[in-house]
Design a protein around this motif. Structure first.
Motif, short mmCIF file in Angstrom:
data_model
loop_
_atom_site.label_atom_id
_atom_site.label_comp_id
_atom_site.label_asym_id
_atom_site.label_seq_id
_atom_site.Cartn_x
_atom_site.Cartn_y
_atom_site.Cartn_z
N VAL A 1 10.78 9.27 7.31
CA VAL A 1 9.88 9.29 6.15
C VAL A 1 8.59 8.61 6.57
CG1 VAL A 1 9.47 8.42 3.82
CG2 VAL A 1 11.73 9.29 4.43
N THR A 2 7.50 9.34 6.59
CA THR A 2 6.21 8.82 7.03
C THR A 2 5.20 8.93 5.90
OG1 THR A 2 6.65 9.51 9.31
CG2 THR A 2 4.37 9.01 8.76
N ALA A 3 4.50 7.83 5.63
CA ALA A 3 3.51 7.81 4.55
C ALA A 3 2.30 8.67 4.90
CB ALA A 3 3.07 6.37 4.27
N LYS A 4 1.71 9.27 3.88
CA LYS A 4 0.54 10.11 4.08
C LYS A 4 -0.70 9.29 4.42
CE LYS A 4 1.94 13.85 0.95
NZ LYS A 4 1.66 14.55 -0.33
N ASP A 5 -0.70 8.04 3.97
CA ASP A 5 -1.90 7.21 4.10
C ASP A 5 -1.47 5.76 4.30
OD1 ASP A 5 -4.95 7.08 3.68
OD2 ASP A 5 -4.21 5.57 2.29
N SER B 1 -1.31 10.54 8.70
CA SER B 1 -1.01 11.85 8.12
C SER B 1 -0.93 12.96 9.16
CB SER B 1 -2.07 12.21 7.08
OG SER B 1 -3.33 12.42 7.70
N ASP B 2 -1.27 12.68 10.41
CA ASP B 2 -1.25 13.73 11.42
C ASP B 2 -0.30 13.35 12.55
OD1 ASP B 2 -2.80 16.33 12.29
OD2 ASP B 2 -2.57 15.10 14.08
N GLU B 3 0.70 14.21 12.78
CA GLU B 3 1.66 13.98 13.85
C GLU B 3 1.87 15.28 14.64
OE1 GLU B 3 4.56 10.68 11.71
OE2 GLU B 3 5.16 12.78 11.67
N PRO B 4 2.11 15.18 15.94
CA PRO B 4 2.42 16.38 16.72
C PRO B 4 3.83 16.88 16.38
CG PRO B 4 2.62 14.45 18.09
CD PRO B 4 2.10 13.97 16.78
N ASN B 5 3.90 17.92 15.56
CA ASN B 5 5.21 18.33 15.07
C ASN B 5 5.99 19.21 16.04
OD1 ASN B 5 3.77 20.65 14.80
ND2 ASN B 5 3.94 20.80 12.57
N TRP C 1 3.82 0.53 2.07
CA TRP C 1 4.92 -0.24 1.51
C TRP C 1 6.22 0.57 1.55
CZ3 TRP C 1 8.20 0.77 -2.58
CH2 TRP C 1 7.88 1.89 -3.36
N ILE C 2 6.10 1.90 1.56
CA ILE C 2 7.29 2.75 1.67
C ILE C 2 7.99 2.48 3.00
CG2 ILE C 2 8.12 5.14 1.78
CD1 ILE C 2 5.69 5.93 0.05
N HIS C 3 7.21 2.31 4.07
CA HIS C 3 7.78 1.96 5.37
C HIS C 3 8.35 0.55 5.34
CE1 HIS C 3 5.04 4.91 7.85
NE2 HIS C 3 5.47 5.45 6.74
N GLU C 4 7.49 -0.41 5.07
CA GLU C 4 7.84 -1.81 5.27
C GLU C 4 8.70 -2.37 4.14
OE1 GLU C 4 7.51 -2.92 8.02
OE2 GLU C 4 5.71 -2.17 9.00
#
Length: 424
Positions: A223-227, A60-64, A232-235
């Motif tokens: 699209v990156t999952a929050k948790d 959930s944390d990325e260097p934006n 499964w959204i990724h894979e």
């Protein structure tokens, strides 16, 4: 600290952990190519960037605001990294490569590869008309193979853009790098290690692993999952994209066969989503690849192509769920339900949040009649039924419908549902 932006300098060091079985076990890979040059790679998808630098260890944390990497190596070696190469500073015995990203990036994509690379490049025009360079950091000993490989890669790029929209990182590059491990998705620099061995789809060479890892540029990176629970959204959707390549170049029957075969391989021991705030290992213990993809196959059937495909592309191009904004399973439910014009949550509850299959009850009645009803879902669903050799699509619910047929009807012959047939 007062409110507002601050700059923090952290000085750290150590001996990098060596990967035992990359890319499944993360770490640094130290080896040599066949000419004796040093060859190094990193895999960190499961462990995360904390493998070798301080970071918040959560998806959930990325260097934006992006990342700058300064990597110093012996002068005869080349560093491949994410984003854009801003410059190379040469010293007497070493060279320092400055790689910079400007986009939001997940911490396991903040890594680099080192080898006796040459860069084989060609221009690419995206579906929206932007010019982006394709760069293949290939070992010099394999440079002659790079041209054909890029021919295959361009087909993959075009097919993914058709279904998922424009390549997400047009201000940087489309990158792949040859690695000593099999492969892994890394933003703008996907690891490739399949040794130029191909299968065929539609009679032409195809690299399934490269296609899958590149699909993560949309599903995982854009699209990156929050948790971890939502991975499964990724894979799953990325794997569904692999099936769409088969559909694109071999047709609908091959696409259907793809899922009929994959349905036989699911363990189905734990739900795809097992809760919140789980760890990465728990997320990957289930069927997030194959069953996640099959669920999208089911959604396509229920929604119909004219609604499903624009919705799929709409989600991965919607600024509410991309780049700086993260996505959850609930976001997918709401987005697809709105597009379908009906609540799809019962379907998600059945296939994503449980290990149940759709239960279809078929009961023989007098006069060549059969009652067909759904037992464990509170929504009507379309179902293909073959009666006396003729296939027709019906709407079936818990109340059931009556089919007239001299022989036992065949339910869902093309396998759009994971189901359990109960015949009475």
């Amino acid at each position: 600290m007062p409110a507002g932006k601050a700059s923090v300098k952290v000085i750290y060091g150590g001996k990098p952990h060596v990967a035992r079985r990359p890319p499944w076990d993360d770490g640094f890979i130290w080896t040599q190519d066949s000419t004796g040059h040093q060859w190094m790679a990193i895999t960190a998808e499961g462990t995360g960037g904390k493998l070798y630098f301080p970071c918040k260890d959560h998806p959930s944390d990325e260097p934006n605001e992006g990342v700058d990497m300064f990597i110093t190596v012996p002068k005869d070696l080349v560093v491949a990294g994410p984003g854009l190469l801003k410059g190379v500073t040469k010293q007497k015995e070493t060279s320092t490569f400055h790689w910079q990203t400007k986009y939001t990036i997940n911490n396991y994509s903040i890594l680099f590869n080192v080898g006796d690379y040459t860069v084989v490049t060609r221009p690419y025009t995206t579906v929206d008309g932007h010019q982006v360079p394709i760069q293949f950091y290939v070992l010099k000993e394999h440079a002659a193979k790079a041209g054909h490989h890029l021919d295959i890669f361009v087909k993959t790029i075009k097919e993914q853009e058709k279904y998922f929209g424009e390549y997400p990182w047009v201000k940087e590059k489309i990158g792949i790098v040859e690695t000593p491990h099999l492969g892994m998705e890394h933003q703008t620099m996907n690891a490739y290690g399949a040794k130029f061995k191909y299968t065929t789809v539609g009679g032409e060479d195809y690299d399934g692993l490269m296609h899958h890892e590149f699909g993560h540029e949309w599903w995982g990176n854009k699209v990156t999952a929050k948790d971890w629970a939502d991975y499964w959204i990724h894979e799953g959707i990325c794997t569904y994209g692999d099936a769409l390549y088969v559909r694109e170049f071999e047709g609908e029957k091959a696409y259907i066969k793809f899922f009929q075969n994959s349905a036989l391989s699911f363990g189905n021991k734990i739900p795809i989503v097992i809760g919140k705030d789980i760890d990465e290992e728990s997320a990957y213990n289930g069927d997030i690849y194959g069953k996640g993809a099959f669920f999208m196959h089911t959604l396509r059937y229920i929604m119909g192509d004219s609604t499903f495909f624009p919705t799929l592309k709409g989600f991965v191009t919607d600024p509410h769920y991309t780049y700086n904004n993260l996505a959850s399973t609930d976001d997918v439910i709401q987005y697809f339900s709105k597009a379908a014009g009906k609540d799809l949550k019962p379907l998600f509850d059945l296939y994503i949040y449980s290990i149940n299959k759709l239960e279809v009850h078929v009961k023989a009645l007098r006069g060549d009649k059969y009652q067909v009803q759904l037992l464990n879902i509170d929504m009507p669903l379309p179902v293909d039924i073959v009666a006396d050799g003729v296939s027709k699509r019906y709407t079936v619910d818990k109340k059931g419908i009556t089919i007239i047929s001299k022989a036992m009807p065949v339910i869902d012959p093309d396998t759009y549902y994971l189901k359990k047939l109960i015949i009475e």
